[in-house]
Design a protein around this motif. Structure first.
Motif, PDB file in Angstrom:
ATOM      1  N   UNK A 145       0.837  -1.198   0.000  1.00 30.13           N
ATOM      2  CA  UNK A 145       0.000   0.000   0.000  1.00 30.13           C
ATOM      3  C   UNK A 145       0.873   1.249   0.000  1.00 30.13           C
ATOM      4  N   UNK A 146       1.926   1.235   0.801  1.00 29.46           N
ATOM      5  CA  UNK A 146       2.820   2.384   0.831  1.00 29.46           C
ATOM      6  C   UNK A 146       3.485   2.634  -0.511  1.00 29.46           C
ATOM      7  N   UNK A 147       3.904   1.563  -1.173  1.00 27.68           N
ATOM      8  CA  UNK A 147       4.510   1.711  -2.498  1.00 27.68           C
ATOM      9  C   UNK A 147       3.495   2.258  -3.494  1.00 27.68           C
ATOM     10  N   UNK A 148       2.248   1.800  -3.419  1.00 24.62           N
ATOM     11  CA  UNK A 148       1.211   2.336  -4.306  1.00 24.62           C
ATOM     12  C   UNK A 148       0.987   3.822  -4.048  1.00 24.62           C
ATOM     13  N   UNK A 149       0.990   4.231  -2.797  1.00 20.69           N
ATOM     14  CA  UNK A 149       0.855   5.655  -2.480  1.00 20.69           C
ATOM     15  C   UNK A 149       2.017   6.453  -3.077  1.00 20.69           C
ATOM     16  N   UNK A 180      11.873  -1.841  -1.666  1.00 20.66           N
ATOM     17  CA  UNK A 180      12.917  -0.833  -1.827  1.00 20.66           C
ATOM     18  C   UNK A 180      13.250  -0.585  -3.294  1.00 20.66           C
ATOM     19  N   UNK A 181      13.221  -1.643  -4.092  1.00 11.22           N
ATOM     20  CA  UNK A 181      13.496  -1.452  -5.516  1.00 11.22           C
ATOM     21  C   UNK A 181      12.478  -0.536  -6.172  1.00 11.22           C
ATOM     22  N   UNK A 182      11.202  -0.727  -5.824  1.00 12.98           N
ATOM     23  CA  UNK A 182      10.164   0.147  -6.369  1.00 12.98           C
ATOM     24  C   UNK A 182      10.343   1.580  -5.920  1.00 12.98           C
ATOM     25  N   UNK A 183      10.786   1.784  -4.680  1.00 14.71           N
ATOM     26  CA  UNK A 183      11.042   3.143  -4.199  1.00 14.71           C
ATOM     27  C   UNK A 183      12.235   3.771  -4.922  1.00 14.71           C
ATOM     28  N   UNK A 184      13.277   2.963  -5.151  1.00 15.59           N
ATOM     29  CA  UNK A 184      14.443   3.462  -5.897  1.00 15.59           C
ATOM     30  C   UNK A 184      14.027   3.975  -7.273  1.00 15.59           C
ATOM     31  N   UNK A 190      15.473  11.449  -0.696  1.00 18.02           N
ATOM     32  CA  UNK A 190      15.972  10.652   0.410  1.00 18.02           C
ATOM     33  C   UNK A 190      14.873   9.738   0.942  1.00 18.02           C
ATOM     34  N   UNK A 191      15.308   8.690   1.628  1.00 17.03           N
ATOM     35  CA  UNK A 191      14.453   7.783   2.391  1.00 17.03           C
ATOM     36  C   UNK A 191      14.783   8.022   3.862  1.00 17.03           C
ATOM     37  N   UNK A 192      13.786   8.434   4.623  1.00 20.59           N
ATOM     38  CA  UNK A 192      14.004   8.903   5.995  1.00 20.59           C
ATOM     39  C   UNK A 192      13.504   7.888   7.021  1.00 20.59           C
ATOM     40  N   UNK A 193      14.313   7.678   8.032  1.00 18.77           N
ATOM     41  CA  UNK A 193      13.934   6.864   9.191  1.00 18.77           C
ATOM     42  C   UNK A 193      13.362   5.505   8.807  1.00 18.77           C
TER      43      UNK A 193
END
Length: 339
Positions: A145-149, A180-184, A190-193
């Motif tokens: 869900x987070x990746x979809x957002x 993580x790959x999808x976020x990259x 940046x990716x925080x915390x």
């Protein structure tokens, strides 16, 4: 300060947020302001001020100390007739670069809702947006869900807007790893915390993902914490409240520079802490966090002195932090004061 009085104000912002602001007034009537929002409940903060020697949550104690130090520095700069950045020995920061934190905007948290919030910030002139896609559970596993957002936000704002994702340490790293790959692929600033500044083994695990810049340190209080993050964090985020005050935040910023990382002051806060953070960029330059869209009356609570346009904050020209809380504003209530 002998003869000084102290007051605590609550600014009721939303179901999630209260801004907690202290006012230090010397016998001549001059005042300085500080903010300890997110220290704890308003009642707990008032109780600590009333009985400072009683045991209390260390986080609350440090954050309240941060507000008191802000107020003291503001008052001293005002007595000198200088803006805070000058009193601290810094340079005029000019219009301060901001990024919009949209985490507390009203509305739903479906992917399109989050995308609409981000787009509203961009239309207001921000070119940098931060959001927390893993904060609220929904209709599918939270990592997906987070990746979809996140994907919905990138699609809405286009490729040229900087995006920052705050994980708030909501997911264990083994649950975060598959997305993580999808976020990259989203080209994050940046990716925080994803994990805390003290979790050096977790940070090393994340460091292997060379496509992700890592940020953290919003609760850091000790320069040794920053030193241990050498090579692990690309951005360190001192918070003038949670660090314990102006000097503590600047010490953390100096330690950040020593390890070769960037400084970005953490600031999901009201106008008082925002003004303090903006002045600190005159000593330790960097982009400043700004809580966007939570309350449209936000500038009114400081008499219109918070001026934000095109993703930048223009400091008021007066001494100290350049603004005062308006106690008569309908959202402001006096909670506690010294006898």
């Amino acid at each position: 300060m002998t003869g000084a009085t102290l007051s605590l104000y609550r600014v009721a912002v939303s179901a999630r947020t209260d801004w907690l602001v202290v006012r230090l007034t010397d016998p001549d009537g001059a005042s300085g302001w500080g903010e300890c929002s997110d220290a704890g409940t308003p009642e707990a903060v008032a109780a600590h001020l009333d009985r400072p020697g009683d045991p209390a949550d260390p986080f609350l104690v440090t954050t309240v100390r941060g507000a008191l130090d802000q107020a003291h520095c503001d008052l001293e700069a005002r007595r000198r007739g200088e803006p805070l950045w000058k009193w601290l020995g810094g340079a005029d920061p000019g219009p301060v670069r901001l990024y919009a934190n949209i985490n507390r905007m009203p509305g739903g948290r479906a992917p399109q809702d989050v995308a609409d919030c981000a787009l509203a910030a961009v239309r207001a002139g921000f070119r940098r947006v931060k959001f927390a896609p893993f904060d609220v559970p929904g209709d599918r596993p939270l990592p997906l869900l987070g990746l979809d957002r996140a994907r919905a936000v990138r699609a809405a704002v286009g490729p040229d807007v900087e995006l920052m994702i705050d994980c708030h340490e909501r997911l264990p790293l083994d649950e975060l790893e598959p997305v993580l790959g999808g976020l990259e692929d989203l080209g994050l600033t940046w990716l925080e915390d994803a994990t805390g500044i003290d979790d050096t083994s977790g940070l090393r695990q994340l460091r292997e993902r060379r496509g992700l810049r890592l940020a953290g340190g919003e609760f850091a209080t000790d320069t040794a914490q920053v030193a241990r993050a050498r090579g692990l964090l690309d951005v360190v985020m001192p918070d003038v409240k949670h660090a314990g005050g102006v000097r503590a935040a600047l010490d953390l910023a100096a330690a950040t520079t020593e390890i070769g990382a960037d400084v970005s002051f953490h600031n999901p806060s009201g106008p008082v802490a925002t003004a303090v953070g903006a002045h600190l960029t005159g000593v330790a330059p960097g982009v400043l966090e700004f809580m966007f869209g939570e309350a449209d009356w936000r500038p009114d609570v400081v008499g219109g002195a918070e001026r934000v346009a095109d993703g930048r904050l223009t400091l008021s020209p007066g001494p100290g932090i350049g603004l005062d809380l308006s106690p008569a504003h309908p959202q402001v209530n006096l909670l506690w004061s010294t006898p």
